[in-house]
Scaffold this active site. Structure first.
Site, PDB file in Angstrom:
ATOM      1  CB  ALA A  20      -0.942   0.012   1.208  1.00 17.32           C
ATOM      2  CB  SER A 144       0.354  -9.064 -15.154  1.00 13.60           C
ATOM      3  OG  SER A 144       0.865  -8.438 -16.310  1.00 13.60           O
ATOM      4  CE1 TYR A 157       5.761  -8.837 -12.884  1.00 18.22           C
ATOM      5  CE2 TYR A 157       4.694  -9.020 -15.032  1.00 18.22           C
ATOM      6  CZ  TYR A 157       4.740  -8.476 -13.759  1.00 18.22           C
ATOM      7  OH  TYR A 157       3.780  -7.586 -13.359  1.00 18.22           O
TER       8      TYR A 157
END
Length: 260
Positions: A20, A144, A157
């Protein structure tokens, strides 16, 4: 009659946003707080998390900062032991090493896997146990578009993001009977600290902008709507999903506009 005015109301809910302190995590924390949730802002960078908390409070929201390292299994377990009343988990952190697979070292492979995949596993299973016991809750992870489509240098990734998506789908199936929803969000290219090296390269930045249907990068706040939707009653029948927020990247075929 159902009160549609409360679709996005998170009043009385407790949410933990990991990551955050900046970027998408910061936006998610603001979005949840703006709709009434008490937000725990977890981050390695406690100073950054505290700044987000201060901004939320200045806007009339409720939040607190907590130190959080998703790579530390014992610390994650300890934190969730004290969060039996957690309603919403949002997991945002990820790292990337941009290299062709043939040049990727095992150390680099392990570093990306440890945070992106194993760290996410720790979070969603720890939250899942608590929510299963309560019979309710919403778990939201950030995958993603790389869970679906790749480019050179993104192999490891992309593998972690595909893994995150499949873990979410599996956990959704396992926890659905217990009233717990599990979903993933698939951003396209977002202007965050993670993508700063790309943004610094003018040609690279432009190429990514031009690939999307909207012709630009996303801002972090544009991910907050999907988070609030999946956290709230507006998304009460959504589980096991990948919500794509990519400006049309995965819808548009190729990077060439034919002469028509």
């Amino acid at each position: 009659m159902y009160d549609y005015r409360k679709l996005f109301d998170l009043t009385g809910k407790k949410a933990l946003v990991v990551g955050a302190g900046s970027g998408i995590g910061e936006a998610a924390a603001h979005g949840l707080a703006a709709h009434g949730a008490h937000v725990l802002c977890g981050d390695l960078n406690l100073e950054g998390a505290q700044k987000v908390v201060d901004d939320i409070k200045n806007a009339g929201g409720s939040a607190e900062a907590i130190p959080f390292d998703m790579r530390d299994g014992a610390a994650v377990t300890k934190t969730f032991d004290g969060l039996a009343d957690l309603d919403v988990l949002v997991s945002t952190p990820a790292i990337n090493v941009r290299k062709e697979l043939l040049n990727m070292s095992e150390e680099e492979f392990d570093r990306v896997m440890t945070l992106n995949l194993k760290g996410t596993f720790r979070l969603i299973t720890a939250a899942g146990r608590n929510m299963k016991a309560r019979g309710k809750g919403s778990i939201i992870t950030f995958a993603s578009i790389r869970a679906l489509t790749v480019e050179p240098g993104q192999g490891v990734y992309a593998a972690t993001k595909a893994g995150v998506l499949q873990m979410c789908r599996t956990l959704a199936a396992e926890l659905g009977p217990h009233g717990v929803r599990v979903n993933a969000i698939g951003p396209g290219v977002v202007d965050t600290p993670l993508t700063a090296p790309i943004a610094a390269n003018k040609d690279w930045y432009s190429a990514y902008a031009n690939k999307s249907a909207l012709g630009r990068w996303a801002k972090p706040h544009e991910m907050a709507g999907a988070v609030v939707y999946l956290a709230s009653d507006a998304g009460s029948f959504a589980t096991g999903t990948l919500t794509i927020v990519d400006g049309g990247w995965t819808a548009v075929d190729g990077r060439f506009t034919p002469p028509l």
